[in-house]
Design an enzyme around this catalytic site. Sequence first.
Site, PDB file in Angstrom:
ATOM      1  N   GLY A  82       0.733  -1.287  -0.055  1.00 39.06           N
ATOM      2  CA  GLY A  82       0.065   0.105  -0.073  1.00 39.06           C
ATOM      3  C   GLY A  82       0.861   1.366   0.033  1.00 39.06           C
ATOM      4  O   GLY A  82       2.062   1.193  -0.254  1.00 39.06           O
ATOM      5  N   ASN A  83       0.225   2.506   0.300  1.00 38.13           N
ATOM      6  CA  ASN A  83       1.034   3.578   0.454  1.00 38.13           C
ATOM      7  C   ASN A  83       0.510   4.464   1.458  1.00 38.13           C
ATOM      8  O   ASN A  83      -0.604   4.183   2.016  1.00 38.13           O
ATOM      9  CB  ASN A  83       1.328   4.518  -0.952  1.00 38.13           C
ATOM     10  N   HIS A  84       1.173   5.714   1.628  1.00 35.81           N
ATOM     11  CA  HIS A  84       0.706   6.576   2.920  1.00 35.81           C
ATOM     12  C   HIS A  84      -0.342   7.461   2.579  1.00 35.81           C
ATOM     13  O   HIS A  84      -0.785   8.384   3.235  1.00 35.81           O
ATOM     14  CB  HIS A  84       1.868   7.305   3.302  1.00 35.81           C
ATOM     15  N   SER A  85      -1.153   7.411   1.239  1.00 43.55           N
ATOM     16  CA  SER A  85      -2.069   8.298   0.612  1.00 43.55           C
ATOM     17  C   SER A  85      -3.269   8.158   1.750  1.00 43.55           C
ATOM     18  O   SER A  85      -3.553   7.388   2.378  1.00 43.55           O
ATOM     19  CB  SER A  85      -2.717   8.003  -0.440  1.00 43.55           C
ATOM     20  N   ALA A  93      -3.957   7.585  -5.224  1.00 42.36           N
ATOM     21  CA  ALA A  93      -2.424   7.136  -5.178  1.00 42.36           C
ATOM     22  C   ALA A  93      -2.425   5.486  -5.444  1.00 42.36           C
ATOM     23  O   ALA A  93      -2.408   4.784  -4.372  1.00 42.36           O
ATOM     24  CB  ALA A  93      -1.918   7.425  -3.738  1.00 42.36           C
TER      25      ALA A  93
END
Length: 402
Positions: free
Chosen positions: A212-215, A280
Amino acid sequence: MSVLSGKKILLGITAGIAAYKTASLVRLFIKLGAEVQVIMTPKSKDFITPLTLSTLSKNPVHSTFYDKDEENELWNNHVDLGLWADLILIAPATCNTLSKMCNGVCDNLLLATYLSAKCPVYFAPAMDLDMYIHPSTVNSLEKLQSFGNIMIPVTSGELASGLVGEGRMAEPEDIVSFIEKDILNKLPLKGKKLLLTAGPTYEAIDPVRFIGNHSSGKMGFAIAKAAANLGAEVILISGPTNQIVNHSFIKRIDVQSGEQMYTEAHKYFSTSDIAILSAAVADYKPKNVATQKIKKNDATIEIELEKTKDILASLGLIKDHQFLVGFALETNNEIENATSKLHRKNLDMIVLNSLQDKGAGFATNTNKITIIDKDLNIKPFDLKSKAEVAQDIIKEIIIKLF
Ligand code: CTP
């Protein structure tokens, strides 16, 4: 949520028996989340007390140019009151006040405020039936509307005089829904369908792990709210986020992976007028998803990744009437990279965030953007809250669409 939520309403009360109904009117506005200030003409106090209205509106009630009873005789600045208001409602509006409004008479605080105001002015006439059909009244009503004031039609029924006919002020509930409908009909994005992607995507590795990512989804959700507040019907396709949305014009569809986001976006794109892709989306995902939890038996493991589908680019390929907006998060050669993305993905506009700018990007409450359109006009904006940035983005789209 009502369109009146957060609106600043200046209620002007004039001397008619229907003034007693303004207590309910104030309560309704407050219940819908509006802020209310009341100006009474001096004679209207014979019909309802300022105390009732100040208690319900939670604000002092004004009726003269200065408050004689106050120790410092404070001046009630009619210009400030007029500028404060998002809308003015004069209810009940008597023949006397209507005629004065027509002719620019300003012998009381309400009339002076009316003349200073720049916001929409609604008025709800209230009078006996013969007064209502008198040519001078008919003339006043026509003239006031030709000035751009908005009349809330009277109703027919039993009047205070005992006569039955036209001239009754509309009921408070009907006044409120008239104003709500009128505001909605005039919103710039009314009838427009907006497709929006927001937040991160989670690409499964096994049943319990993901890439995943930090969005945070904050920017996308702020755009959804800004557009809905301007009348757009928003389809918000969101990856996993803890953002909350509560707006009758926003339909939220929760997804996990880029593949699910792609499917949902394609479902709604053909019927959309505008599409803003702020999500994102992970660029790569595991090629094979383990069906069982992967055990930590080995010192190292390898996960083979494959590209996800580029949702924005795929919409750029099929777009016909839609206004397509993408985001670019860059660290270097920002304008050049964003412009090349704009062309590559066949966009109408791209919103550039540079990670070089302090306060821009993921997880923060602020953002600093530059908007580039397909004619290569480049417009930089200051560092602002994400809510303000969202309004700037929607405003730019409106300018380009109309
Ligand atoms: N986007 C998308 N689907 C993807 C990847 C990106 O819809 N699979 C959208 C994003 O929502 C954003 C824009 O494309 O609006 C920018 O994505 P970005 O990943 O920065 O652009 P790329 O073209 O992938 O370029 P690069 O990763 O090389 O910077």
